[in-house]
Design a protein around this motif. Structure first.
Motif, PDB file in Angstrom:
ATOM      1  N   GLY A  19       0.776  -1.231   0.000  1.00  0.00           N
ATOM      2  CA  GLY A  19       0.000   0.000   0.000  1.00  0.00           C
ATOM      3  C   GLY A  19       0.801   1.271   0.000  1.00  0.00           C
ATOM      4  N   GLY A  20       2.122   1.156  -0.019  1.00  0.00           N
ATOM      5  CA  GLY A  20       2.947   2.350   0.003  1.00  0.00           C
ATOM      6  C   GLY A  20       3.125   2.971  -1.372  1.00  0.00           C
ATOM      7  N   ILE A  21       3.360   4.271  -1.405  1.00  0.00           N
ATOM      8  CA  ILE A  21       3.671   5.016  -2.626  1.00  0.00           C
ATOM      9  C   ILE A  21       4.854   5.923  -2.313  1.00  0.00           C
ATOM     10  N   SER A  22       5.788   6.003  -3.238  1.00  0.00           N
ATOM     11  CA  SER A  22       6.898   6.936  -3.090  1.00  0.00           C
ATOM     12  C   SER A  22       7.114   7.675  -4.403  1.00  0.00           C
ATOM     13  N   ARG A  23       7.775   8.818  -4.320  1.00  0.00           N
ATOM     14  CA  ARG A  23       8.004   9.659  -5.493  1.00  0.00           C
ATOM     15  C   ARG A  23       9.471  10.080  -5.530  1.00  0.00           C
ATOM     16  N   MET A  24      10.089   9.919  -6.713  1.00  0.00           N
ATOM     17  CA  MET A  24      11.447  10.397  -6.897  1.00  0.00           C
ATOM     18  C   MET A  24      11.408  11.691  -7.695  1.00  0.00           C
ATOM     19  N   SER A  25      11.935  12.754  -7.096  1.00  0.00           N
ATOM     20  CA  SER A  25      11.961  14.072  -7.721  1.00  0.00           C
ATOM     21  C   SER A  25      13.366  14.630  -7.588  1.00  0.00           C
ATOM     22  N   ASP A  26      13.976  14.996  -8.718  1.00  0.00           N
ATOM     23  CA  ASP A  26      15.346  15.519  -8.726  1.00  0.00           C
ATOM     24  C   ASP A  26      16.313  14.573  -8.022  1.00  0.00           C
ATOM     25  N   GLY A  27      16.088  13.271  -8.205  1.00  0.00           N
ATOM     26  CA  GLY A  27      16.976  12.267  -7.644  1.00  0.00           C
ATOM     27  C   GLY A  27      16.730  11.929  -6.189  1.00  0.00           C
ATOM     28  N   VAL A  28      15.764  12.587  -5.569  1.00  0.00           N
ATOM     29  CA  VAL A  28      15.456  12.348  -4.159  1.00  0.00           C
ATOM     30  C   VAL A  28      14.139  11.592  -4.049  1.00  0.00           C
ATOM     31  N   ILE A  29      14.141  10.499  -3.285  1.00  0.00           N
ATOM     32  CA  ILE A  29      12.930   9.701  -3.102  1.00  0.00           C
ATOM     33  C   ILE A  29      12.264  10.076  -1.786  1.00  0.00           C
ATOM     34  N   GLU A  30      10.982  10.384  -1.857  1.00  0.00           N
ATOM     35  CA  GLU A  30      10.222  10.702  -0.655  1.00  0.00           C
ATOM     36  C   GLU A  30       9.012   9.782  -0.552  1.00  0.00           C
ATOM     37  N   LYS A  31       8.670   9.414   0.652  1.00  0.00           N
ATOM     38  CA  LYS A  31       7.548   8.520   0.902  1.00  0.00           C
ATOM     39  C   LYS A  31       6.252   9.311   0.986  1.00  0.00           C
ATOM     40  N   VAL A  32       5.211   8.802   0.326  1.00  0.00           N
ATOM     41  CA  VAL A  32       3.891   9.422   0.390  1.00  0.00           C
ATOM     42  C   VAL A  32       3.121   8.785   1.548  1.00  0.00           C
ATOM     43  N   PRO A  33       2.503   9.572   2.422  1.00  0.00           N
ATOM     44  CA  PRO A  33       1.841   9.020   3.606  1.00  0.00           C
ATOM     45  C   PRO A  33       0.494   8.358   3.281  1.00  0.00           C
TER      46      PRO A  33
END
Length: 268
Positions: A19-33
């Protein structure tokens, strides 16, 4: 990772098995809550055209993730399992479920079911894709092969079973994509993969790849066309194979990495 979706803003979104989603933007991965909203596999994602995405959580429903990372459960239905997703040019969404297709209209981060697509199929829909040839939608089902139709005023028209005359009417389809020449690429369980030339009234040519002619397996869960127009096949338990100049190239993997669930590249 269960699904991958690049967007037009240069980001890459990843769906995960719990159920997790993450996004990579400008080489940085962040977790979506997504905690408390989604707890099941993210089977598919589609961009919303405004910097966010729609995401299918198999047991929970359709999520909307805004460009700021805000998550909302946009649509759910009791007893429904969600498998595949297609964003249409007019902003509507087609979702494949365990009991056929659902057509939804969008309003901001909210979805509303519309129309009745039961005439297409009531079988589980594992893949759905749109071809600009005749503006047709192709639906990959379990046990009922590939159905195609045109969507007009929210209703399915000109419904066909693709390749029924070639014995393809009962395929267990797992994935669909389009090749560089508009051909339909099909991954199946039990029948390998197919490359089907499309005409205005059905299939025009057929190529088959399976355990007997170089693919090494009859079970293909993911099919993909890269920027060089080569075809890739995610083979169950056997990692990747690539069709390069009509020769199959194999890519080995460790045993715990042999089941590839998603493929993507920037620009796809």
């Amino acid at each position: 990772v269960s699904s991958i979706r690049p967007d037009t803003f240069g980001n890459i979104w990843f769906g995960h098995n719990v159920g997790g989603i993450s996004r990579m933007s400008d080489g940085v991965i962040e977790k979506v809550p997504t905690s408390g909203i989604a707890s099941s596999t993210i089977n598919a994602m589609a961009v919303d055209g405004h910097g966010g995405i729609w995401a299918l959580a198999q047991n929970n429903g359709i999520l909307h993730v805004g460009p700021n990372g805000h998550v909302k459960l946009a649509y759910a239905a009791d007893g429904t399992l969600w498998y595949s997703l297609l964003a249409l040019p007019d902003g509507r969404i087609l979702a494949g479920t365990n009991a056929g297709l659902v057509l939804l209209s969008t309003s901001g981060d909210t979805l509303k079911a519309m129309g009745d697509l039961g005439a297409v199929t009531h079988a589980p829909v594992r893949a759905v894709i749109r071809s600009t040839l005749g503006d047709r939608i192709f639906v990959g089902t379990e046990d009922e092969g590939i159905r195609s139709f045109r969507l007009q005023d929210g209703r399915p028209k000109e419904i066909n079973i693709l390749g029924a005359d070639k014995g393809l009417g009962a395929l267990q389809v797992r994935d669909l994509t389009l090749g560089a020449n508009g051909q339909l690429i099909v991954g199946t369980r039990g029948d390998g993969a197919y490359e089907i030339g499309l005409g205005s009234d059905g299939s025009t040519s057929l190529l088959h790849y399976d355990a007997q002619n170089g693919l090494g397996t009859d079970d293909v869960d993911v099919v993909f066309t890269d920027r060089e127009n080569d075809l890739w096949f995610a083979r169950v338990g056997l990692a990747l194979a690539r069709l390069l100049d009509r020769s199959v190239v194999y890519y080995a993997a460790d045993a715990d990495e042999a089941d590839v669930q998603a493929l993507a590249s920037r620009g796809h």
